[in-house]
Motif scaffolding. Structure first.
Motif, PDB file in Angstrom:
ATOM      1  N   GLY A 216      -4.308 -16.204  53.019  1.00 43.77           N
ATOM      2  CA  GLY A 216      -2.920 -15.810  53.198  1.00 43.77           C
ATOM      3  C   GLY A 216      -2.737 -14.314  53.056  1.00 43.77           C
ATOM      4  N   THR A 217      -1.499 -13.920  52.828  1.00 42.72           N
ATOM      5  CA  THR A 217      -1.138 -12.512  52.768  1.00 42.72           C
ATOM      6  C   THR A 217      -1.044 -12.034  51.328  1.00 42.72           C
ATOM      7  OG1 THR A 217       0.097 -12.735  54.826  1.00 42.72           O
ATOM      8  CG2 THR A 217       0.552 -10.791  53.503  1.00 42.72           C
ATOM      9  N   LEU A 218      -1.748 -10.968  51.030  1.00 41.03           N
ATOM     10  CA  LEU A 218      -1.684 -10.285  49.756  1.00 41.03           C
ATOM     11  C   LEU A 218      -0.779  -9.071  49.962  1.00 41.03           C
ATOM     12  CD1 LEU A 218      -2.799  -9.786  46.841  1.00 41.03           C
ATOM     13  CD2 LEU A 218      -4.585  -8.416  47.947  1.00 41.03           C
ATOM     14  N   ARG A 219       0.314  -8.984  49.188  1.00 36.63           N
ATOM     15  CA  ARG A 219       1.270  -7.882  49.350  1.00 36.63           C
ATOM     16  C   ARG A 219       1.364  -7.089  48.053  1.00 36.63           C
ATOM     17  NH1 ARG A 219       4.218 -12.353  51.045  1.00 36.63           N
ATOM     18  NH2 ARG A 219       5.712 -12.070  49.370  1.00 36.63           N
ATOM     19  N   MET A 220       1.564  -5.767  48.208  1.00 31.52           N
ATOM     20  CA  MET A 220       1.740  -4.908  47.048  1.00 31.52           C
ATOM     21  C   MET A 220       2.863  -3.922  47.307  1.00 31.52           C
ATOM     22  SD  MET A 220      -2.179  -4.057  45.945  1.00 31.52           S
ATOM     23  CE  MET A 220      -2.658  -3.465  47.555  1.00 31.52           C
TER      24      MET A 220
ATOM     25  N   GLN B 154      -2.243   2.477  42.172  1.00 26.84           N
ATOM     26  CA  GLN B 154      -1.142   1.887  41.432  1.00 26.84           C
ATOM     27  C   GLN B 154      -0.242   1.065  42.341  1.00 26.84           C
ATOM     28  OE1 GLN B 154       0.739   5.231  39.467  1.00 26.84           O
ATOM     29  NE2 GLN B 154      -0.530   4.888  37.666  1.00 26.84           N
ATOM     30  N   ALA B 155       0.445   0.109  41.717  1.00 30.78           N
ATOM     31  CA  ALA B 155       1.429  -0.713  42.421  1.00 30.78           C
ATOM     32  C   ALA B 155       2.499  -1.136  41.423  1.00 30.78           C
ATOM     33  CB  ALA B 155       0.766  -1.947  43.036  1.00 30.78           C
ATOM     34  N   HIS B 156       3.721  -1.314  41.938  1.00 33.86           N
ATOM     35  CA  HIS B 156       4.819  -1.825  41.109  1.00 33.86           C
ATOM     36  C   HIS B 156       4.643  -3.320  40.887  1.00 33.86           C
ATOM     37  CE1 HIS B 156       6.914   1.915  41.445  1.00 33.86           C
ATOM     38  NE2 HIS B 156       7.263   1.757  42.696  1.00 33.86           N
ATOM     39  N   TRP B 157       4.184  -4.024  41.922  1.00 35.72           N
ATOM     40  CA  TRP B 157       4.036  -5.482  41.879  1.00 35.72           C
ATOM     41  C   TRP B 157       2.999  -5.921  42.889  1.00 35.72           C
ATOM     42  CZ3 TRP B 157       5.023  -7.053  46.755  1.00 35.72           C
ATOM     43  CH2 TRP B 157       5.936  -6.312  47.522  1.00 35.72           C
ATOM     44  N   VAL B 158       2.512  -7.149  42.697  1.00 33.09           N
ATOM     45  CA  VAL B 158       1.550  -7.772  43.612  1.00 33.09           C
ATOM     46  C   VAL B 158       2.034  -9.196  43.862  1.00 33.09           C
ATOM     47  CG1 VAL B 158      -0.828  -8.593  43.873  1.00 33.09           C
ATOM     48  CG2 VAL B 158      -0.391  -6.397  42.746  1.00 33.09           C
ATOM     49  N   VAL B 159       2.006  -9.637  45.116  1.00 29.34           N
ATOM     50  CA  VAL B 159       2.281 -11.033  45.453  1.00 29.34           C
ATOM     51  C   VAL B 159       1.024 -11.569  46.129  1.00 29.34           C
ATOM     52  CG1 VAL B 159       3.672 -12.636  46.814  1.00 29.34           C
ATOM     53  CG2 VAL B 159       4.768 -10.694  45.671  1.00 29.34           C
ATOM     54  N   ALA B 160       0.504 -12.671  45.575  1.00 33.08           N
ATOM     55  CA  ALA B 160      -0.762 -13.230  46.048  1.00 33.08           C
ATOM     56  C   ALA B 160      -0.578 -14.675  46.492  1.00 33.08           C
ATOM     57  CB  ALA B 160      -1.801 -13.158  44.932  1.00 33.08           C
ATOM     58  N   PRO B 161      -1.395 -15.126  47.468  1.00 34.71           N
ATOM     59  CA  PRO B 161      -1.316 -16.521  47.936  1.00 34.71           C
ATOM     60  C   PRO B 161      -2.077 -17.470  47.016  1.00 34.71           C
ATOM     61  CG  PRO B 161      -2.957 -15.334  49.214  1.00 34.71           C
ATOM     62  CD  PRO B 161      -2.348 -14.342  48.247  1.00 34.71           C
TER      63      PRO B 161
ATOM     64  N   GLY C  23       1.260 -22.057  46.175  1.00 31.06           N
ATOM     65  CA  GLY C  23       2.249 -21.149  46.750  1.00 31.06           C
ATOM     66  C   GLY C  23       2.037 -19.743  46.228  1.00 31.06           C
ATOM     67  N   SER C  24       2.727 -18.809  46.839  1.00 36.43           N
ATOM     68  CA  SER C  24       2.594 -17.410  46.433  1.00 36.43           C
ATOM     69  C   SER C  24       3.135 -17.207  45.030  1.00 36.43           C
ATOM     70  CB  SER C  24       3.350 -16.510  47.407  1.00 36.43           C
ATOM     71  OG  SER C  24       2.735 -16.543  48.668  1.00 36.43           O
ATOM     72  N   PHE C  25       2.532 -16.266  44.320  1.00 33.78           N
ATOM     73  CA  PHE C  25       3.027 -15.917  42.984  1.00 33.78           C
ATOM     74  C   PHE C  25       2.994 -14.410  42.824  1.00 33.78           C
ATOM     75  CE2 PHE C  25      -1.524 -16.430  42.511  1.00 33.78           C
ATOM     76  CZ  PHE C  25      -1.905 -15.393  41.657  1.00 33.78           C
ATOM     77  N   GLY C  26       3.855 -13.909  41.939  1.00 34.01           N
ATOM     78  CA  GLY C  26       3.969 -12.480  41.731  1.00 34.01           C
ATOM     79  C   GLY C  26       3.381 -12.039  40.409  1.00 34.01           C
ATOM     80  N   VAL C  27       2.931 -10.796  40.397  1.00 31.44           N
ATOM     81  CA  VAL C  27       2.426 -10.165  39.187  1.00 31.44           C
ATOM     82  C   VAL C  27       3.210  -8.871  38.990  1.00 31.44           C
ATOM     83  CG1 VAL C  27       0.422  -9.123  38.054  1.00 31.44           C
ATOM     84  CG2 VAL C  27       0.113 -11.118  39.543  1.00 31.44           C
ATOM     85  N   TRP C  28       3.829  -8.742  37.842  1.00 35.93           N
ATOM     86  CA  TRP C  28       4.573  -7.544  37.460  1.00 35.93           C
ATOM     87  C   TRP C  28       3.880  -6.903  36.270  1.00 35.93           C
ATOM     88  CZ3 TRP C  28       9.029  -5.390  39.481  1.00 35.93           C
ATOM     89  CH2 TRP C  28       9.633  -6.088  40.519  1.00 35.93           C
ATOM     90  N   PRO C  29       4.235  -5.678  35.925  1.00 34.09           N
ATOM     91  CA  PRO C  29       3.668  -5.086  34.711  1.00 34.09           C
ATOM     92  C   PRO C  29       3.886  -5.996  33.507  1.00 34.09           C
ATOM     93  CG  PRO C  29       4.843  -3.428  35.952  1.00 34.09           C
ATOM     94  CD  PRO C  29       5.136  -4.755  36.614  1.00 34.09           C
ATOM     95  N   ARG C  30       2.923  -5.964  32.613  1.00 33.67           N
ATOM     96  CA  ARG C  30       2.913  -6.764  31.388  1.00 33.67           C
ATOM     97  C   ARG C  30       2.801  -8.260  31.650  1.00 33.67           C
ATOM     98  NH1 ARG C  30       6.969  -3.388  27.432  1.00 33.67           N
ATOM     99  NH2 ARG C  30       5.879  -1.426  27.718  1.00 33.67           N
ATOM    100  N   HIS C  31       2.256  -8.605  32.789  1.00 32.54           N
ATOM    101  CA  HIS C  31       2.014 -10.016  33.111  1.00 32.54           C
ATOM    102  C   HIS C  31       0.985 -10.569  32.133  1.00 32.54           C
ATOM    103  CE1 HIS C  31       0.906 -13.581  35.414  1.00 32.54           C
ATOM    104  NE2 HIS C  31       1.954 -13.365  36.186  1.00 32.54           N
TER     105      HIS C  31
END
Length: 153
Positions: free
Chosen positions: A76-80, A47-54, A58-66
């Motif tokens: 690039g950097t994938l962050r969660m 599980q993750a609260h959010w994901v930021v992908a390259p 530019g980078s974009f975020g994914v939140w629940p109910r995206h």
């Protein structure tokens, strides 16, 4: 059925948007189910609260109910953001991301999960070769490919 304002008396009627990320944040986080997979193995499943992908622009975020989405990722950097305020970062190359119904699937061709995986002399040699190749005449597709290779380095 109780309304949002009955569950959250500190919010005025309609003060929290029904069925949105704001609801989730106010009433307790809805988690994303995330799968990061390479050809060799599963990198992360949980599980993750959010994901930021390259992304390409530019980078974009994914939140629940995206909204449902399929996107090619650049190097690039994938962050969660993980439960418990922990974060994890991976360096990715050659990846695709899919979002559907709070499930995020990321297929990666190449992934580094820690800095000690970097072969510094090999990366320096690849970067020098890439920069030299960028001085030659090329079409747009070749340029994009070299820019991604430079970003990876």
């Amino acid at each position: 059925m109780s309304t949002v304002s009955e569950m959250l008396p500190e919010h005025p009627d309609d003060g929290v948007y029904r069925g949105s990320v704001a609801d989730d944040l106010a009433m307790g986080q809805v988690e994303l189910e995330v799968h990061v997979v390479s050809p060799e193995r599963a990198i992360y499943e949980g599980q993750a609260h959010w994901v930021v992908a390259p992304g390409a622009d530019g980078s974009f975020g994914v939140w629940p109910r995206h909204a449902s989405l399929v996107a090619a990722l650049t190097s690039g950097t994938l962050r969660m953001g993980l439960p418990g305020r922990d974060r994890v970062e991976y360096t990715v190359r050659g990846a695709f991301l899919s979002v559907k119904s709070n499930v995020v699937t990321i297929l990666v061709d190449t992934v580094l999960t820690s800095p000690d995986q970097v072969d510094v002399p090999a990366v320096q040699a690849e970067l020098a070769e890439t920069i030299e190749a960028m001085s030659a005449r090329m079409d747009e597709a070749e340029y994009v490919q070299l820019m991604d290779r430079r970003e990876w380095c």
